[in-house]
Design a protein around this motif. Structure first.
Motif, mmCIF file in Angstrom:
data_model
loop_
_atom_site.group_PDB
_atom_site.id
_atom_site.type_symbol
_atom_site.label_atom_id
_atom_site.label_comp_id
_atom_site.label_asym_id
_atom_site.label_seq_id
_atom_site.Cartn_x
_atom_site.Cartn_y
_atom_site.Cartn_z
ATOM 1 N N LEU A 76 0.826 -1.200 0.000
ATOM 2 C CA LEU A 76 0.000 0.000 0.000
ATOM 3 C C LEU A 76 0.862 1.252 0.000
ATOM 4 O O LEU A 76 2.004 1.243 0.462
ATOM 5 N N VAL A 77 0.290 2.330 -0.506
ATOM 6 C CA VAL A 77 0.853 3.683 -0.366
ATOM 7 C C VAL A 77 -0.136 4.469 0.477
ATOM 8 O O VAL A 77 -1.349 4.403 0.242
ATOM 9 N N ALA A 78 0.365 5.204 1.485
ATOM 10 C CA ALA A 78 -0.573 5.860 2.408
ATOM 11 C C ALA A 78 -0.039 7.194 2.911
ATOM 12 O O ALA A 78 1.168 7.410 3.015
ATOM 13 N N ALA A 79 -0.980 8.064 3.245
ATOM 14 C CA ALA A 79 -0.718 9.331 3.942
ATOM 15 C C ALA A 79 -2.080 9.905 4.313
ATOM 16 O O ALA A 79 -3.119 9.481 3.786
ATOM 17 N N GLY A 80 -2.074 10.858 5.230
ATOM 18 C CA GLY A 80 -3.290 11.596 5.556
ATOM 19 C C GLY A 80 -4.493 10.715 5.805
ATOM 20 O O GLY A 80 -4.500 9.855 6.674
ATOM 21 N N ASN A 81 -5.533 10.918 4.991
ATOM 22 C CA ASN A 81 -6.815 10.214 5.139
ATOM 23 C C ASN A 81 -7.076 9.262 3.976
ATOM 24 O O ASN A 81 -8.226 9.028 3.593
ATOM 25 N N TRP A 82 -6.029 8.667 3.408
ATOM 26 C CA TRP A 82 -6.192 7.833 2.223
ATOM 27 C C TRP A 82 -5.120 6.759 2.156
ATOM 28 O O TRP A 82 -4.083 6.844 2.798
ATOM 29 N N TYR A 83 -5.410 5.752 1.355
ATOM 30 C CA TYR A 83 -4.382 4.777 0.992
ATOM 31 C C TYR A 83 -4.676 4.251 -0.402
ATOM 32 O O TYR A 83 -5.782 4.382 -0.929
ATOM 33 N N ILE A 84 -3.653 3.678 -1.020
ATOM 34 C CA ILE A 84 -3.742 3.172 -2.387
ATOM 35 C C ILE A 84 -3.086 1.799 -2.444
ATOM 36 O O ILE A 84 -1.975 1.620 -1.950
ATOM 37 N N ARG A 85 -3.787 0.847 -3.035
ATOM 38 C CA ARG A 85 -3.134 -0.399 -3.393
ATOM 39 C C ARG A 85 -2.593 -0.258 -4.806
ATOM 40 O O ARG A 85 -3.307 0.208 -5.700
ATOM 41 N N VAL A 86 -1.338 -0.661 -5.017
ATOM 42 C CA VAL A 86 -0.696 -0.556 -6.324
ATOM 43 C C VAL A 86 -0.410 -1.967 -6.831
ATOM 44 O O VAL A 86 0.293 -2.740 -6.175
ATOM 45 N N LEU A 87 -0.969 -2.296 -7.985
ATOM 46 C CA LEU A 87 -0.804 -3.620 -8.591
ATOM 47 C C LEU A 87 0.051 -3.534 -9.851
ATOM 48 O O LEU A 87 -0.100 -2.585 -10.615
ATOM 49 N N PRO A 88 0.965 -4.464 -10.104
ATOM 50 C CA PRO A 88 1.142 -5.704 -9.364
ATOM 51 C C PRO A 88 1.857 -5.496 -8.030
ATOM 52 O O PRO A 88 2.740 -4.654 -7.915
ATOM 53 N N ASP A 89 1.479 -6.292 -7.027
ATOM 54 C CA ASP A 89 2.049 -6.169 -5.691
ATOM 55 C C ASP A 89 3.525 -6.539 -5.636
ATOM 56 O O ASP A 89 4.233 -6.110 -4.729
ATOM 57 N N ASP A 90 3.974 -7.380 -6.567
ATOM 58 C CA ASP A 90 5.331 -7.899 -6.463
ATOM 59 C C ASP A 90 6.376 -7.031 -7.155
ATOM 60 O O ASP A 90 7.501 -7.465 -7.378
ATOM 61 N N THR A 91 6.013 -5.798 -7.496
ATOM 62 C CA THR A 91 6.965 -4.877 -8.111
ATOM 63 C C THR A 91 6.936 -3.557 -7.337
ATOM 64 O O THR A 91 6.248 -2.606 -7.723
ATOM 65 N N PRO A 92 7.662 -3.480 -6.215
ATOM 66 C CA PRO A 92 7.580 -2.294 -5.356
ATOM 67 C C PRO A 92 7.968 -0.986 -6.026
ATOM 68 O O PRO A 92 7.579 0.079 -5.546
ATOM 69 N N SER A 93 8.724 -1.051 -7.129
ATOM 70 C CA SER A 93 9.131 0.206 -7.775
ATOM 71 C C SER A 93 7.928 1.013 -8.225
ATOM 72 O O SER A 93 7.965 2.260 -8.212
ATOM 73 N N HIS A 94 6.832 0.359 -8.601
ATOM 74 C CA HIS A 94 5.633 1.106 -8.997
ATOM 75 C C HIS A 94 5.030 1.829 -7.796
ATOM 76 O O HIS A 94 4.619 2.992 -7.891
ATOM 77 N N ALA A 95 4.965 1.141 -6.656
ATOM 78 C CA ALA A 95 4.434 1.772 -5.446
ATOM 79 C C ALA A 95 5.333 2.917 -5.000
ATOM 80 O O ALA A 95 4.844 3.971 -4.549
ATOM 81 N N LEU A 96 6.638 2.758 -5.118
ATOM 82 C CA LEU A 96 7.567 3.825 -4.745
ATOM 83 C C LEU A 96 7.363 5.058 -5.628
ATOM 84 O O LEU A 96 7.449 6.192 -5.150
ATOM 85 N N LYS A 97 7.061 4.842 -6.902
ATOM 86 C CA LYS A 97 6.805 5.972 -7.799
ATOM 87 C C LYS A 97 5.563 6.728 -7.357
ATOM 88 O O LYS A 97 5.551 7.972 -7.323
ATOM 89 N N VAL A 98 4.498 6.007 -7.006
ATOM 90 C CA VAL A 98 3.274 6.652 -6.543
ATOM 91 C C VAL A 98 3.521 7.400 -5.234
ATOM 92 O O VAL A 98 3.055 8.531 -5.038
#
Length: 275
Positions: free
Chosen positions: A121-143
Motif C-alpha cells: 500500500l501507499v498511504a498518507a493523511g486520510n487515504w491509501y492506495i493499493r498498487v498492482l502488481p504487488d510484487d513490483t515495489p518500484s511502482h508503489a515507490l513511484k506513486v
C-alpha cells in the motif's frame, strides 16, 4: 513481470464503500492506529483529487471505474498508468475522517497488509492506495514519491534480528564488512553504498552494479528497517540474501558470502525466495 489486470474482481477493495467487504463502525475487531511512518499530509477530499495530484506529479492515471458509498463516508476509484513498460493499476481509497475514525482506516490498512492478503500500500493523511502488481515495489515507490506518501509493505513475518551492532555511518559498516568478506570498489548511492566482495563472479546475481554484489544501507528506526526488509520480500526477482542487525542491512547475491558476513558481523539472515 506480470501486468496488472485492467478489469478487477467484484471484491477488490476493503472499503467503507463496498458491499463486498464491509468497513463499518460496528465491526467487532479493535481499532488499529495507522503506522507512525504514515505522514498526516497530504489529505484529499475525494479520490478524484488524488488522480489530479498524480497528474500534477507527472503520473497520468486513467480512471477505470468509480465507487461511491454512503454520503460523507468518502470515495474511491481505480485507475491505471504505464510505468517501465507495465500497466499499473491503482485502487484509491479516500475517507472522510468526520465520519470514519483514523483507527478504522488503520484497521483496514492492517487487514490488507496481513498475510494471506499481503498487499503493498501507499498511504498518507486520510487515504491509501493499493498498487498492482504487488510484487513490483518500484511502482508503489513511484506513486509514493508523487504524493509525498510512504510505502507500506506486507506484514511478512521476520526472524529475530539482533539489536546490535549499530553504525553511525554507512562507511563504518563497509569497513566492518571489508574485514569479513571484503568490500572493495565502493560506490555511494542515494540509498547507501555498493561494493564488491570476494564472492565468485559466477555467483553474482543479475542486476548487480558493475560486479558490485553487496548493497549496504542504514535505517533511521527499527520500524523503517523492518519495512525495508518486508518490501524486499515482496519483490519478485532473483533470490537475495539479506544480513541485518541494529540499524543496518546488507543485500548479498551469494548465500555463502551472506552466511560468512552474518557470523562476522553478528547479524541475522533473512532469506528471500522468489514468489
Amino acid at each position: 513481470m506480470r501486468k496488472a489486470a485492467v478489469t478487477g474482481a467484484a471484491c477488490l477493495m476493503i472499503l467503507v464503500l463496498t458491499a463486498c467487504d464491509a468497513f463499518t463502525r460496528s465491526s467487532a475487531s479493535p481499532l488499529v492506529p495507522l503506522p507512525r511512518s504514515v505522514p498526516s499530509e497530504p489529505r484529499f477530499g475525494t479520490a478524484d483529487d488524488v488522480v489530479t495530484a498524480l497528474e500534477r506529479a507527472g503520473v497520468d492515471c486513467e480512471v477505470l471505474r468509480r465507487r461511491q458509498g454512503q454520503a460523507g463516508s468518502g470515495s474511491s476509484l481505480d485507475c491505471v498508468f504505464e510505468d517501465q513498460g507495465a500497466t499499473v493499476e491503482t485502487e484509491i481509497s479516500v475517507f472522510d475522517t468526520d465520519v470514519v475514525e483514523e483507527g478504522e482506516i488503520g484497521r483496514a490498512v492492517d487487514s490488507r497488509r496481513t498475510p494471506p492478503n499481503g498487499q503493498v500500500l501507499v498511504a498518507a493523511g486520510n487515504w491509501y492506495i493499493r498498487v498492482l502488481p504487488d510484487d513490483t515495489p518500484s511502482h508503489a515507490l513511484k506513486v509514493a514519491r508523487a504524493l509525498d506518501a510512504v510505502v507500506l509493505p506486507p506484514l511478512y513475518p521476520l526472524p529475530d534480528i539482533p539489536d546490535t551492532p549499530r553504525y553511525e555511518r554507512v562507511g563504518a559498516l563497509a569497513d566492518a564488512l571489508d574485514e569479513s568478506v571484503t568490500c572493495t570498489r565502493r560506490k555511494e548511492t542515494a540509498e547507501g553504498l555498493l561494493c564488491a566482495t570476494k564472492a565468485r563472479s559466477d555467483e553474482l546475481c543479475s542486476g548487480s552494479a558493475e560486479g558490485r554484489d553487496a548493497g549496504l544501507r542504514l535505517h533511521a528506526t527499527t520500524a523503517a528497517r523492518d519495512d525495508y526488509l518486508r518490501l524486499l520480500l515482496s519483490e519478485e526477482r532473483v533470490p537475495r540474501n539479506i544480513v541485518t542487525a541494529g540499524n543496518w542491512s546488507i543485500q548479498f547475491c551469494d548465500a555463502e558470502t551472506a552466511r560468512t558476513a552474518a557470523e562476522k558481523l553478528s547479524g541475522g539472515i533473512v532469506v528471500h525466495e522468489p514468489r
